[in-house]
Design a protein around this motif. Structure first.
Motif, PDB file in Angstrom:
ATOM      1  N   THR A  38      13.065   7.964  -2.400  1.00 27.49           N
ATOM      2  CA  THR A  38      14.680   7.664  -2.712  1.00 27.49           C
ATOM      3  C   THR A  38      14.728   6.485  -3.785  1.00 27.49           C
ATOM      4  N   ASP A  39      15.923   6.328  -4.204  1.00 29.79           N
ATOM      5  CA  ASP A  39      16.161   5.129  -5.258  1.00 29.79           C
ATOM      6  C   ASP A  39      16.293   3.845  -4.235  1.00 29.79           C
ATOM      7  N   ALA A  40      16.711   4.099  -3.177  1.00 26.68           N
ATOM      8  CA  ALA A  40      16.720   2.854  -2.215  1.00 26.68           C
ATOM      9  C   ALA A  40      15.253   2.270  -1.889  1.00 26.68           C
ATOM     10  N   LEU A  41      14.328   3.302  -1.659  1.00 26.68           N
ATOM     11  CA  LEU A  41      12.917   2.733  -1.461  1.00 26.68           C
ATOM     12  C   LEU A  41      12.344   2.338  -2.617  1.00 26.68           C
ATOM     13  N   THR A  42      12.494   2.721  -3.691  1.00 26.34           N
ATOM     14  CA  THR A  42      11.993   2.311  -5.142  1.00 26.34           C
ATOM     15  C   THR A  42      12.605   0.993  -5.345  1.00 26.34           C
ATOM     16  N   ALA A  43      14.025   0.614  -4.917  1.00 26.30           N
ATOM     17  CA  ALA A  43      14.629  -0.768  -4.943  1.00 26.30           C
ATOM     18  C   ALA A  43      14.035  -1.714  -3.979  1.00 26.30           C
ATOM     19  N   PHE A  91       0.849  -1.112   0.003  1.00 28.62           N
ATOM     20  CA  PHE A  91       0.084  -0.004  -0.047  1.00 28.62           C
ATOM     21  C   PHE A  91       0.979   1.337  -0.131  1.00 28.62           C
ATOM     22  N   LEU A  92       1.849   1.259   0.872  1.00 22.68           N
ATOM     23  CA  LEU A  92       2.507   2.437   0.996  1.00 22.68           C
ATOM     24  C   LEU A  92       3.753   2.612  -0.297  1.00 22.68           C
ATOM     25  N   GLY A  93       3.928   1.563  -1.044  1.00 23.59           N
ATOM     26  CA  GLY A  93       4.874   1.387  -1.992  1.00 23.59           C
ATOM     27  C   GLY A  93       4.034   2.024  -3.160  1.00 23.59           C
ATOM     28  N   VAL A  94       2.856   1.727  -3.361  1.00 22.36           N
ATOM     29  CA  VAL A  94       2.052   2.047  -4.644  1.00 22.36           C
ATOM     30  C   VAL A  94       1.428   3.511  -4.413  1.00 22.36           C
ATOM     31  N   ALA A  95       1.518   3.967  -2.893  1.00 25.95           N
ATOM     32  CA  ALA A  95       0.790   5.338  -2.857  1.00 25.95           C
ATOM     33  C   ALA A  95       1.849   6.291  -3.284  1.00 25.95           C
ATOM     34  N   LEU A 133      -3.534  -2.557  -8.424  1.00 27.58           N
ATOM     35  CA  LEU A 133      -3.581  -1.468  -7.663  1.00 27.58           C
ATOM     36  C   LEU A 133      -2.425  -0.662  -7.865  1.00 27.58           C
ATOM     37  N   GLU A 134      -1.283  -0.773  -8.607  1.00 26.03           N
ATOM     38  CA  GLU A 134      -0.613   0.369  -8.886  1.00 26.03           C
ATOM     39  C   GLU A 134      -0.913   1.239 -10.053  1.00 26.03           C
ATOM     40  N   LYS A 135      -2.266   0.604 -10.817  1.00 30.82           N
ATOM     41  CA  LYS A 135      -2.590   1.439 -11.963  1.00 30.82           C
ATOM     42  C   LYS A 135      -3.618   2.363 -11.381  1.00 30.82           C
ATOM     43  N   THR A 136      -4.238   2.077 -10.123  1.00 36.53           N
ATOM     44  CA  THR A 136      -5.286   2.738  -9.759  1.00 36.53           C
ATOM     45  C   THR A 136      -5.173   2.811  -8.140  1.00 36.53           C
ATOM     46  N   PRO A 137      -4.220   3.437  -7.536  1.00 39.90           N
ATOM     47  CA  PRO A 137      -3.756   3.299  -6.185  1.00 39.90           C
ATOM     48  C   PRO A 137      -4.980   3.967  -5.046  1.00 39.90           C
ATOM     49  N   ASP A 138      -5.750   4.633  -5.736  1.00 36.69           N
ATOM     50  CA  ASP A 138      -6.878   5.311  -4.892  1.00 36.69           C
ATOM     51  C   ASP A 138      -7.991   4.410  -4.602  1.00 36.69           C
ATOM     52  N   ARG A 139      -8.119   3.164  -5.173  1.00 37.12           N
ATOM     53  CA  ARG A 139      -9.399   2.448  -5.245  1.00 37.12           C
ATOM     54  C   ARG A 139      -9.216   1.648  -3.927  1.00 37.12           C
ATOM     55  N   GLN A 159      13.040   7.709   6.686  1.00 34.33           N
ATOM     56  CA  GLN A 159      12.965   9.188   5.675  1.00 34.33           C
ATOM     57  C   GLN A 159      12.343   9.972   6.364  1.00 34.33           C
ATOM     58  N   SER A 160      12.669  11.206   5.913  1.00 29.94           N
ATOM     59  CA  SER A 160      12.184  12.395   6.586  1.00 29.94           C
ATOM     60  C   SER A 160      10.539  12.116   6.324  1.00 29.94           C
ATOM     61  N   GLY A 161       9.971  12.607   7.519  1.00 36.25           N
ATOM     62  CA  GLY A 161       8.422  12.563   7.415  1.00 36.25           C
ATOM     63  C   GLY A 161       8.120  10.969   7.852  1.00 36.25           C
ATOM     64  N   GLY A 162       8.919  10.051   7.845  1.00 38.82           N
ATOM     65  CA  GLY A 162       8.373   8.669   8.090  1.00 38.82           C
ATOM     66  C   GLY A 162       7.397   8.218   7.345  1.00 38.82           C
ATOM     67  N   VAL A 163       6.648   7.329   8.129  1.00 39.04           N
ATOM     68  CA  VAL A 163       5.710   6.487   7.616  1.00 39.04           C
ATOM     69  C   VAL A 163       4.411   7.347   7.626  1.00 39.04           C
ATOM     70  N   PRO A 164       3.627   7.614   6.540  1.00 30.22           N
ATOM     71  CA  PRO A 164       2.489   8.694   6.632  1.00 30.22           C
ATOM     72  C   PRO A 164       1.390   7.915   7.400  1.00 30.22           C
ATOM     73  N   ASN A 165       0.655   8.879   8.122  1.00 32.22           N
ATOM     74  CA  ASN A 165      -0.561   8.502   8.948  1.00 32.22           C
ATOM     75  C   ASN A 165      -1.620   7.910   7.965  1.00 32.22           C
ATOM     76  N   ILE A 166      -2.170   6.909   8.262  1.00 33.43           N
ATOM     77  CA  ILE A 166      -3.199   6.265   7.431  1.00 33.43           C
ATOM     78  C   ILE A 166      -4.570   6.209   8.468  1.00 33.43           C
ATOM     79  N   THR A 167      -5.449   7.018   7.778  1.00 32.76           N
ATOM     80  CA  THR A 167      -6.663   7.194   8.691  1.00 32.76           C
ATOM     81  C   THR A 167      -7.765   6.289   7.832  1.00 32.76           C
ATOM     82  N   GLN A 168      -8.611   5.639   8.888  1.00 26.13           N
ATOM     83  CA  GLN A 168      -9.495   4.956   8.683  1.00 26.13           C
ATOM     84  C   GLN A 168     -10.761   5.148   8.978  1.00 26.13           C
ATOM     85  N   ASN A 169     -11.860   5.583   8.474  1.00 30.63           N
ATOM     86  CA  ASN A 169     -13.045   6.063   8.963  1.00 30.63           C
ATOM     87  C   ASN A 169     -14.196   4.793   8.728  1.00 30.63           C
ATOM     88  N   VAL A 170     -14.800   4.548   9.760  1.00 32.62           N
ATOM     89  CA  VAL A 170     -15.956   3.525   9.427  1.00 32.62           C
ATOM     90  C   VAL A 170     -17.183   4.132   9.983  1.00 32.62           C
TER      91      VAL A 170
END
Length: 132
Positions: free
Chosen positions: A18-23, A9-13, A49-55, A91-102
């Motif tokens: 960086t090149d290291a993260l892509t690798a 999920f974080l990769g396709v988002a 999912l890579e084609k439509t990461p927001d779905r 990395q700077s900023g770290g892992v982003p927050n993921i919000t889930q609303n139910v």
């Protein structure tokens, strides 16, 4: 959420600054393909999912296919996913927050890896006798 699904999920988002993260993401995807096959439901779900990461439906399919394929039982795949997640965290900023609303659910279960916080729970459902 399991480490492999989280890493995908974080990769396709688009969090691969960086090149290291892509690798690291590429290594995880290549390992998934090698172990499960290019035409496997899991790899096809990741490709879609890579084609439509927001779905959300595509995200749910990836999460389900990771479970069905028992990808988290594979130590190499888990290590590659954790390596990617650790690099994202560093990395700077770290892992982003993921919000889930139910909404409109009386009882809901939520799970996550890492540090998780439930910030607010509101019981807006009407009382069974129609009174609140």
């Amino acid at each position: 959420m399991d480490p492999i699904t989280s890493a995908i999920f974080l990769g396709v988002a688009g969090n691969l600054a960086t090149d290291a993260l892509t690798a690291a993401y590429t290594s995880l995807k290549k390992a998934l393909t090698k172990k499960h096959g290019q035409d496997s439901d899991l790899v096809e779900a990741v490709n879609k999912l890579e084609k439509t990461p927001d779905r959300d439906d595509r995200k749910a399919t990836v999460e389900a296919e990771v479970k069905i394929a028992k990808a988290n039982d594979d130590a190499e795949l888990v290590k590659l996913a954790k390596d990617l997640l650790n690099q994202l965290k560093d990395q700077s900023g770290g892992v982003p927050n993921i919000t889930q609303n139910v909404s409109n659910v009386k009882f809901a279960a939520t799970s996550a890896t890492g540090n998780s916080t439930i910030s607010q729970i509101n019981d807006n459902a009407p009382a069974e006798d129609g009174k609140k």
